[in-house]
Every structure is written in structure tokens, then in C-alpha cells.
Design a protein around this motif. Sequence first.
Motif, PDB file in Angstrom:
ATOM      1  N   UNK A  19       0.835  -1.210   0.000  1.00  0.00           N
ATOM      2  CA  UNK A  19       0.000   0.000   0.000  1.00  0.00           C
ATOM      3  C   UNK A  19       0.864   1.252   0.000  1.00  0.00           C
ATOM      4  N   UNK A  20       2.169   1.038  -0.119  1.00  0.00           N
ATOM      5  CA  UNK A  20       3.087   2.181  -0.050  1.00  0.00           C
ATOM      6  C   UNK A  20       3.293   2.850  -1.400  1.00  0.00           C
ATOM      7  N   UNK A  21       2.652   2.275  -2.448  1.00  0.00           N
ATOM      8  CA  UNK A  21       2.766   2.821  -3.796  1.00  0.00           C
ATOM      9  C   UNK A  21       4.219   2.917  -4.229  1.00  0.00           C
ATOM     10  N   UNK A  22       4.695   4.113  -4.520  1.00  0.00           N
ATOM     11  CA  UNK A  22       6.046   4.263  -5.055  1.00  0.00           C
ATOM     12  C   UNK A  22       7.087   4.576  -3.974  1.00  0.00           C
ATOM     13  N   UNK A  23       6.711   4.459  -2.721  1.00  0.00           N
ATOM     14  CA  UNK A  23       7.682   4.722  -1.658  1.00  0.00           C
ATOM     15  C   UNK A  23       8.697   3.576  -1.619  1.00  0.00           C
ATOM     16  N   UNK A  24       9.996   3.877  -1.723  1.00  0.00           N
ATOM     17  CA  UNK A  24      10.994   2.799  -1.723  1.00  0.00           C
ATOM     18  C   UNK A  24      11.061   2.083  -0.374  1.00  0.00           C
ATOM     19  N   UNK A  25      11.251   0.783  -0.430  1.00  0.00           N
ATOM     20  CA  UNK A  25      11.415  -0.021   0.774  1.00  0.00           C
ATOM     21  C   UNK A  25      12.880  -0.437   0.867  1.00  0.00           C
ATOM     22  N   UNK A  26      13.524  -0.078   1.954  1.00  0.00           N
ATOM     23  CA  UNK A  26      14.942  -0.386   2.140  1.00  0.00           C
ATOM     24  C   UNK A  26      15.099  -1.440   3.233  1.00  0.00           C
ATOM     25  N   UNK A  27      15.926  -2.425   2.967  1.00  0.00           N
ATOM     26  CA  UNK A  27      16.200  -3.471   3.961  1.00  0.00           C
ATOM     27  C   UNK A  27      17.698  -3.544   4.230  1.00  0.00           C
ATOM     28  N   UNK A  28      18.045  -3.795   5.492  1.00  0.00           N
ATOM     29  CA  UNK A  28      19.451  -3.946   5.866  1.00  0.00           C
ATOM     30  C   UNK A  28      19.575  -5.207   6.707  1.00  0.00           C
ATOM     31  N   UNK A  29      20.372  -6.164   6.227  1.00  0.00           N
ATOM     32  CA  UNK A  29      20.520  -7.451   6.902  1.00  0.00           C
ATOM     33  C   UNK A  29      21.885  -7.529   7.580  1.00  0.00           C
ATOM     34  N   UNK A  69      18.147   9.364   6.758  1.00  0.00           N
ATOM     35  CA  UNK A  69      17.539  10.634   7.155  1.00  0.00           C
ATOM     36  C   UNK A  69      17.982  11.756   6.223  1.00  0.00           C
ATOM     37  N   UNK A  70      19.284  11.745   5.835  1.00  0.00           N
ATOM     38  CA  UNK A  70      19.790  12.745   4.876  1.00  0.00           C
ATOM     39  C   UNK A  70      19.148  12.532   3.512  1.00  0.00           C
ATOM     40  N   UNK A  71      19.036  11.266   3.107  1.00  0.00           N
ATOM     41  CA  UNK A  71      18.452  10.912   1.814  1.00  0.00           C
ATOM     42  C   UNK A  71      17.009  11.402   1.732  1.00  0.00           C
TER      43      UNK A  71
END
Length: 212
Positions: free
Chosen positions: A182-192, A209-211
Amino acid sequence: MCLLPLINKLKEMGVEPLVVLKGRGTTEQHLVNNNISYVVIKSYDWLLIGREKITIKDKLKWCIKSMINAVAEIKMYNLIKKENIDIVHINSIYNPCGARAAKKLGIPVIWHLREFAEINKFMPKFVNREKAYKLISEGKYCIAVSKCIKMEFSKYLPENKIKIIYDGVDTSSFKTQKYNTKLNDIPILSMFGAIIPLKGHIDAIKAINILK
């Protein structure tokens, strides 16, 4: 996990691998499952984790561990001779025993540079950094898994000995899937990675936060 695909690919090329483990653990089952020969020779690492500086107590402990490592080097020396080994590949900078045994026999050593060391207070530290870098520099070649790793180790090792080869990934083991959100075009970032300071999660949060 980076070593297993490398070994399996070398096997396809006709190489007969023999893995030396410094102790028993879950890696053994992976080697058995992949039909890879191995032996266990107890030894200790010359990199210490969780130290802001190397203390006298650390050095005293290392004196005892180094005696065990001396025995390990003799065992590896005999193993290399018995199995008529052509090349000794050190998969991590944490343990020197295989390299020392190979050096005495005049066998080429390849170091795989996968980890950073000593670049900040969170990073592992050599018990004796001068001896460590001297031994690594005496290897035939060093394989760096990234440009950043090469740049860091070039401060201490001959740059012409360091070759960049990225870790391979067997893509047949993975399947891509598109997720509906439902986030549409909002990028999803994952860090493993483990939630520990040296993995840099705080830096990632500040960068995002800067990005934003």
C-alpha cells in the motif's frame, strides 16, 4: 557461506579441495552435505574482537594460544606434505596457521580478504599487527572482495598483489517475487546483518535521514 560455492565451482574445474577447520561446528555438516573432504586442526585466531586496545592480559593469553598454534602448524605442515597440496587458500585473515605451514614448504599462499580490521574501535584487532601484515604480504596474491577492502589493505600490503574478485552468488538458489504494498512508489529499504556496532546500522539510519 561464501567459501562453499567457491569450492563447488573449483570442483567442477577439476580441483580436489581439502578444507582445514580450526574447530568443530555447523560448517562440518555443510561440507558433508556438499561431499567436501575436511579435517579439524585446533588453532586460535590472531584477531581479537571487542577490544578497544590489546591489553597485557590479552598478550599473555596469546602466549598460551600461540603454543597450541605451533602444534597446529606442525600438523598442517605434515598434512600439506602428505596430501601433496599445490596451493594453500586462506579464506579469512583471522587465522595464520595454514599460511605459516605453507611458507615453510614453499607452497604458494592465496589470502582471501573479506573482513576489515582495526579501522575503528569496534573492529577486530591483531595481537601483533606488524607480524600479521608481514605474513599476509608474503603470500602469492590476496583476493579482495570489494574495492573498499582493497583500498584499506593497500595501506599495508603491496597493491600489485591485491586482486579484486567479487563473491559469486548462485542465482538458481533464489526466486524473485513482486510484493503488492500500500506504499505505492515509496521505496522499501532493507538492511541485513547482526545488530552490533561494526555493522553500521546507526550510520545507515543517519544516511537515510539525509536521503529523505
